[in-house]
Design an enzyme around this catalytic site. Structure first.
Site, PDB file in Angstrom:
ATOM      1  CG  HIS A  61       4.306   0.966   5.582  1.00  0.00           C
ATOM      2  ND1 HIS A  61       4.852   2.002   4.981  1.00  0.00           N
ATOM      3  CD2 HIS A  61       4.773  -0.169   4.616  1.00  0.00           C
ATOM      4  CE1 HIS A  61       4.700   1.287   3.627  1.00  0.00           C
ATOM      5  NE2 HIS A  61       5.186   0.290   3.832  1.00  0.00           N
ATOM      6  CG  LEU A  62       9.189   1.088  11.583  1.00  0.00           C
ATOM      7  CD1 LEU A  62      10.399   1.560  12.271  1.00  0.00           C
ATOM      8  CD2 LEU A  62       8.994  -0.153  12.328  1.00  0.00           C
ATOM      9  NE  ARG A  63       1.348   1.392   9.488  1.00  0.00           N
ATOM     10  CZ  ARG A  63       0.485   0.713   7.764  1.00  0.00           C
ATOM     11  NH1 ARG A  63       1.018   1.908   7.103  1.00  0.00           N
ATOM     12  NH2 ARG A  63       0.348   0.000   7.255  1.00  0.00           N
ATOM     13  CG  ASN A  93       3.166   5.187   3.335  1.00  0.00           C
ATOM     14  OD1 ASN A  93       4.274   4.585   4.517  1.00  0.00           O
ATOM     15  ND2 ASN A  93       2.390   4.150   3.305  1.00  0.00           N
ATOM     16  CG  HIS A 178       3.503   1.680  -4.528  1.00  0.00           C
ATOM     17  ND1 HIS A 178       3.051   1.246  -3.364  1.00  0.00           N
ATOM     18  CD2 HIS A 178       2.264   1.812  -5.442  1.00  0.00           C
ATOM     19  CE1 HIS A 178       2.146   0.972  -3.722  1.00  0.00           C
ATOM     20  NE2 HIS A 178       1.738   1.397  -4.588  1.00  0.00           N
ATOM     21  CG  ASN A 277      -1.770  -1.663  -3.394  1.00  0.00           C
ATOM     22  OD1 ASN A 277      -1.790  -2.560  -4.233  1.00  0.00           O
ATOM     23  ND2 ASN A 277      -1.965  -0.719  -3.381  1.00  0.00           N
ATOM     24  CG  ASP A 304       4.823  -3.406   1.230  1.00  0.00           C
ATOM     25  OD1 ASP A 304       4.607  -2.695   2.746  1.00  0.00           O
ATOM     26  OD2 ASP A 304       4.084  -3.932   0.611  1.00  0.00           O
ATOM     27  CG  HIS A 308      -3.566  -2.016   8.328  1.00  0.00           C
ATOM     28  ND1 HIS A 308      -3.881  -0.489   8.679  1.00  0.00           N
ATOM     29  CD2 HIS A 308      -3.014  -2.266   7.370  1.00  0.00           C
ATOM     30  CE1 HIS A 308      -3.419  -0.278   6.806  1.00  0.00           C
ATOM     31  NE2 HIS A 308      -2.413  -1.183   6.190  1.00  0.00           N
TER      32      HIS A 308
HETATM   33 ZN   LIG Z   1       3.759  -0.133  -1.639  1.00  0.00          ZN
END
Ligand SMILES: [Zn+2]
Length: 428
Positions: A61-63, A93, A178, A277, A304, A308
């Site tokens: 996730h690179l946000r 996402n 997922h 998660n 993953d 944050h």
């Molecule tokens: Zn996931």
């Protein structure tokens, strides 16, 4: 020209490591030989080190766009390079979610500006990740999306998932699932079991993951389509996938380093950096994940990487954001927990972190070979160090491994023939 000399090469092809020099011209590996005498512009002495194909991360996730306060493509790719990753596939996402061609192009354009690692966008399966209406898969593929996923959220409606698998097959695109039944998750925040009872924290049953793994296997089996299961964390999931593979189902899967390096006892003390998660499971699940990696049931290790902001973690456990900043500890965790104890060889680790992820995503990389792109990671297998999140290049300092001593460290990273990290120092 660049020459990497005196290293032990684990090339992703030959199971046996061998001592060799590697000569790179431009973006390409032009020679691999026991002794190269050509004088190069840049020489890296890799004596005592191992020279591997650059790691390929199928799940991070690179946000960016939308959550640049957590991470952006610049900090994320530098973090990836520091972890030895030369190619990374980022989940959609973001805000807005990557569910159209314009956003796929935006990610690609931003990645070209930040050249520490190559970025491959994964696009959404459903519009806005709502699990209701399919995206324009063909447009997404044409724009450069390498796979499809609603990661972060499950596709709860089995009918939509079935339709997605059918359409994706038509466009030869992989769906990464997922697996989580939200009704079974309820308001749980850690693995359900002895530890959640002791700590008085609401648990998440393993069934929340396993019923969805079973569902997706059944759908893939009946449709004869491929499906890739993200972040496998339980013994039951490993067994479901093992049996499905024996039947010939085209299922592949990944786990993340924290699922073989940490268990739910780590939640004792309520450190929100242990919140992830799916949640950290029990020691028995960790054992099953390791068995799955050893026997090949688990195809690849993906980070993953989920950075944050501090403020999102320094709150009550139940309110904290889920995720671990994972790029910069992935190799060391895998080396310490899998290679050092003799569970798998370094060659097998290369298969799980470079070769297979490149093959599953159908992208360049994963092998050191003459004529191939020079994506190369040099590691020092003997180096022990203590993880210090303040040294992370990622904006996300959220790691439960802070303060832990690990063995095996990435020292140089080369992307497209360019040295992006030298002696643990990022140059871009
Ligand atoms: Zn996931």
């Amino acid at each position: 020209m660049l020459c990497i000399k005196n290293g032990i090469v684990v090339d992703g092809i030959n199971p046996e490591p061998y001592k060799a020099d590697i000569l790179v011209d431009g973006k390409e590996i032009i020679e691999i030989a026991s002794e190269i005498s050509t004088v190069a512009d840049v020489t890296i002495d890799a004596a005592g080190k191992c020279v591997l194909p650059g790691f390929v991360d199928a799940h991070c996730h690179l946000r960016e766009p939308g959550y640049e306060y957590k991470e952006d493509i610049g900090s994320g790719t530098r973090s990836a390079a520091a972890g030895g990753f030369t190619s990374i596939a980022c989940m959609p996402n973001t805000h807005p979610a990557v569910d159209n061609a314009a956003l796929v192009n935006f990610i690609k354009m931003r990645a070209l500006e930040e050249r520490a690692a190559k970025v491959y966008p994964i696009a959404a399966v459903t519009k806005g990740l709502k699990g209701e209406e399919l995206t324009e898969m063909w447009e997404l593929k044409k724009a450069g999306a390498v796979a499809l996923s609603d990661d972060g959220k499950p596709i709860m409606n089995a009918g939509i998932m079935r339709l997605a698998l059918q359409y994706a097959r038509g466009f030869d695109m992989l769906i990464i699932s997922h697996c989580e039944d939200l009704q079974l998750t309820g308001d749980g925040v850690m693995n359900e079991g002895y530890m959640s009872t002791v700590l008085g924290v609401k648990g998440i049953t393993r069934a929340a993951e396993e019923v969805m793994v079973a569902r997706d296997i059944i759908l893939a089996e009946t449709l004869k389509t491929p499906v890739h299961i993200a972040h496998v964390s339980t013994r039951g999931s490993v067994e479901l996938i093992r049996q499905a593979k024996k039947r010939g189902v085209k299922v592949t899967c990944e786990t993340a380093p924290h699922y073989f390096s940490a268990a739910d006892e780590w939640v004792d003390g309520y450190d929100a950096d242990t919140k992830v998660n799916p949640p950290l499971r029990t020691a028995d699940d960790v054992e099953a994940i390791i068995e799955g990696l050893k026997d090949g049931t688990i195809d690849i290790i993906a980070t993953d990487h989920a950075p944050h902001h501090r403020d999102e973690k320094e709150v009550e456990y139940s309110l904290a954001a889920s995720g671990i900043s994972g790029f910069e500890t992935a190799f060391s965790l895998a080396y310490t927990h899998l290679v050092e104890p003799g569970v798998i060889s370094l060659h097998q680790l290369v298969e799980k972190m470079s070769t297979r992820p490149a093959d599953i995503l159908n992208i360049d990389g994963g092998r050191l070979q003459v004529g191939k792109t020079a994506d190369i990671t040099v590691v020092d297998p003997a180096k022990e160090y203590t993880v210090d999140v303040s040294q992370f290049h990622s904006k996300g300092k959220n790691s439960p491994f802070h303060g832990r001593t690990l063995k095996g460290k990435v020292v140089h990273t080369i992307v497209d023939g360019r040295v992006v990290m030298e002696n643990e120092k990022i140059l871009v």
